[in-house]
Design an enzyme around this catalytic site. Structure first.
Site, PDB file in Angstrom:
ATOM      1  N   GLU A 327     -74.948  27.758  -0.316  1.00 23.16           N
ATOM      2  CA  GLU A 327     -75.781  28.180  -1.392  1.00 23.16           C
ATOM      3  C   GLU A 327     -76.463  29.597  -1.083  1.00 23.16           C
ATOM      4  O   GLU A 327     -77.376  29.934  -0.930  1.00 23.16           O
ATOM      5  CB  GLU A 327     -76.850  27.267  -1.504  1.00 23.16           C
TER       6      GLU A 327
HETATM    7  C1  ACM Z   1     -76.579  21.545   0.143  1.00 24.03           C
HETATM    8  O1  ACM Z   1     -76.927  20.369  -0.789  1.00 24.03           O
HETATM    9  N1  ACM Z   1     -76.980  22.499  -0.477  1.00 24.03           N
HETATM   10  C2  ACM Z   1     -75.944  21.478   1.041  1.00 24.03           C
END
Ligand code: ACM
Length: 697
Positions: A327
């Site tokens: 992310e």
């Molecule tokens: C995640 O759930 N960002 C690994």
């Protein structure tokens, strides 16, 4: 369903409490995970106060002493309290050359916990004469002891009864994990330990400890002390070692995760030189994805990571080290002239010569981090974003964005773990997780690629779980994941899984978990008085928190300081009451076609339940009104009443053998569907089942 079975089912329904389904003597009995093989006999073994046990150890070495002591601790702390309630120590028979005790444990060698794929197999034999547990390694004994604990039923005269059985068992996957997020809400050592006990009971063997994120860095660092100083609560290194030792004694590895380069606002609050945009940060107080990442172009970033990872790789003995990598959308990098200049110089722009190739820059970052992790002798693990050209094949990929991550990883030659489908924080059903298989049939993978699928991990992200309620968000559903990872792929019977989950759940609580108790205490606190609890419980029991990531997006703004003490926090992640009601609806609808006369015989159960929900609204409204924390739920109580009323109307017709007019049915369904709207981040878990009843032709 054959008629004979149907009549049996009916007979059982008539003689049992509401909703109980018949106890069919299945080969799985009370065991969860289901073992590879279990042959049940007719006899039983009585555990009486004169019960003795002994361990036959291979040659005494320091390693066998440690293994022996782990086994003894498991017997004394985890198993004996169930075999002989009220006694924590029963006669351990030492120094006897002959296997004369009632429980005889024997292992070939100390297992190497830190070797993925180490032998965890065991055989367990209960006869009327006694119990024999054998395993090639002491890890197998630890797994077999969890099975033994499940076998024991209390005996009326004290002690317990074990059924005669011959079990042979071994895991399907070598990596069976639970991620616990101590960064979003800090989880004290006691919480981690009791969950490690739950992991032991369900044969999970990896604690993935998510230790840093935007909201906190939770381990004491002596080289970079500001990391934990800015973060409030954190584990001392001594506590970390204590947890690792505790886990090891239950045959559980501890893999730490330090998530970089995104999810790092807490690091940047401590060390602003890490920042991509030269801002100063304070530890993040929100759950919203921040898209703030380290500056991957500065050598000082790598110097700091080298210092920290040097320290942390010494603290955590596991050969695997998780660096996150998820992310980061690169927006900060694109906006930084310094970073863009670096990208230009190093050929990290897209074909247009202007736009940042974020993946190229993150791959560069990953390779630098990999160099550090490798230098300290560890194997790197990262979320599926880190997979890409140039990633060495020994890095382990943990798939969270979809199952494809596992396939892509093993096709590229990298070992892989599945977590997509095992996100237990998203409030999906045990059946949903159970249906997710790391290695489903027909993947098209070669045997060598299949070998690279190491297993999977349930993930307990803790935005919406604090140390009080976290157990109730993990258990008992995680046991369904544990079974998927331990048992044969052919073990897929969903009703049987739920039957055994209901047996296991109270056993987990006697181990010290609080998944049933904590929500009850929260209800008591919300209700204000003991008398007000029952109607509030009736409501809470058919609510579930909204699923997936919806809780972030329903108007209620959470910060890290928001107390998790509303009805949504006391509502079960998966409502047993709703599911069992659904089974009854299905049974009734089926009976209508196979044995119409039977409908009348147990239709009263459905009616009683619906009337209870209908009447509950009047009972619970005063309680909902008196507590500002409860007021928002007044609406959903009336929704339950409306839904129950619609279902009762349909039931009345059904009883008379009539069908509603098409217009009336359409109107009723429309009314029901309008009740789907979430209230206070909860939804009515019974709605889909009521709908099946109302829409029946
Ligand atoms: C995640 O759930 N960002 C690994």
């Amino acid at each position: 369903m054959p008629m004979r079975f149907f009549l049996l089912l009916l007979a059982c329904l008539l003689t049992r409490p509401v909703f109980a389904l018949p106890t069919v003597p299945l080969a799985t009995r009370m065991l969860l995970p289901v073992p590879t093989r279990a042959n049940w006999g007719q006899g039983r073994f009585l555990v009486k106060p004169d019960f003795t046990w002994q361990v036959f150890t291979p040659q005494q070495t320091p390693a066998t002493l440690a293994a022996d002591s782990a086994v003894a601790e498991a017997v004394e702390r985890l198993v004996l309290p169930v075999l002989l309630p009220g006694r924590t120590r029963a006669n351990r028979r030492r120094a006897s050359p002959l296997p004369t005790a009632a429980l005889v444990l024997q292992y070939g060698r100390p297992g190497n916990l830190l070797t993925v794929g180490e032998d965890e197999s065991y055989t367990l034999r209960v006869t009327p004469m006694g119990v024999a547990l054998n395993a090639p390694t002491h890890l197998g004994l630890l797994r077999g002891l969890a099975t033994l604990r499940e076998l024991a039923a209390p005996n009326k005269v004290g002690g317990s009864v074990l059924p005669e059985v011959d079990v042979a068992d071994a895991p399907r996957f070598p990596w069976r994990g639970l991620l616990m997020d101590a960064a979003r809400h800090f989880m004290p050592v006691a919480v981690i330990k009791r969950n490690l006990d739950g992991m032991w009971a369900t044969k999970l063997n990896v604690l993935h400890w998510h230790l840093s994120d935007d909201q906190g860095f939770r381990v004491e660092s002596r080289t970079l002390p500001r990391l934990s100083q800015v973060s409030g609560q954190f584990y001392s290194q001594r506590q970390v070692r204590d947890v690792i030792r505790y886990a090891a004694r239950r045959g559980i590895r501890v893999v730490p995760e330090f998530d970089v380069p995104g999810h790092t606002i807490a690091w940047q609050a401590a060390y602003p030189e890490l920042s991509s945009n030269d801002s100063t940060y304070t530890v993040y107080q929100s759950w919203r994805l921040a898209n703030v990442a380290f500056d991957p172009t500065k050598e000082t970033t790598y110097a700091l990571l080298d210092t920290l990872f040097g320290e942390m790789t010494r603290l955590f003995p596991d050969p695997y080290f998780h660096i996150g990598g998820d992310e980061n959308d690169g927006r900060q990098w694109r906006r930084s002239p310094r970073i863009m200049a670096f990208a230009r110089t190093n050929g990290m722009l897209k074909a247009d010569g202007k736009t940042l190739d974020k993946h190229a820059l993150q791959t560069y970052f990953n390779r630098r981090v990999l160099g550090i992790v490798t230098k300290y002798g560890k194997t790197m693990v990262g979320w599926d974003e880190i997979l890409g050209p140039g990633l060495p094949t020994n890095a382990v990929i943990q798939s969270w964005r979809g199952k494809k991550g596992v396939l892509d990883a093993v096709k590229a030659g990298n070992p892989a773990l599945l977590s997509s489908g095992y996100y237990i924080d998203l409030n999906q059903s045990a059946a949903f997780h159970y249906a997710t298989d790391p290695l489903p049939d027909a993947t098209g993978l070669t045997p060598a690629q299949q070998q690279l699928v190491l297993g999977g991990e349930a993930t307990m992200w803790a935005e919406f779980a604090d140390s009080i309620i976290v157990d109730s968000r993990i258990w008992p559903r995680t046991a369904a994941v544990a079974e998927r990872l331990w048992s044969a792929a052919t073990v897929r019977d969903v009703p049987d899984m739920y039957r055994r989950l209901a047996l296991l759940s109270p056993q987990l609580e006697t181990l010290g978990l609080q998944h049933r108790r904590a929500p009850q205490l929260l209800l008591r606190q919300l209700a204000g008085s003991a008398a007000a609890v029952p109607p509030l419980r009736t409501l809470a029991q058919v609510l579930e928190p909204v699923k997936e990531y919806k809780r972030h997006f329903q108007g209620f703004i959470y910060t890290t300081q928001t107390p998790l003490n509303r009805l949504v926090d006391a509502a079960p992640a998966e409502s047993d009451g709703a599911r069992e009601f659904g089974q009854l609806v299905d049974t009734l609808l089926m009976a209508r076609t196979t044995a119409p006369s039977a409908v009348r015989r147990y239709l009263p159960q459905l009616r009683d339940q619906l009337q209870l929900w209908q009447k509950n609204d009047a009972l619970v409204q005063p309680t909902l009104q008196q507590n500002p924390l409860l007021q928002e739920y007044a609406l959903i109580s009336t929704h339950l009443k409306t839904a129950a009323t619609l279902a009762l109307e349909r039931l009345a017709l059904l009883e008379k053998g009539q069908t509603p007019t098409s217009a009336a049915q359409t109107a009723a369904l429309k009314q029901l569907d309008a009740l789907k709207v979430p209230v206070g981040q909860t939804e009515l878990a019974v709605l889909p089942h009521l709908r099946r009843l109302v829409e029946a032709k």
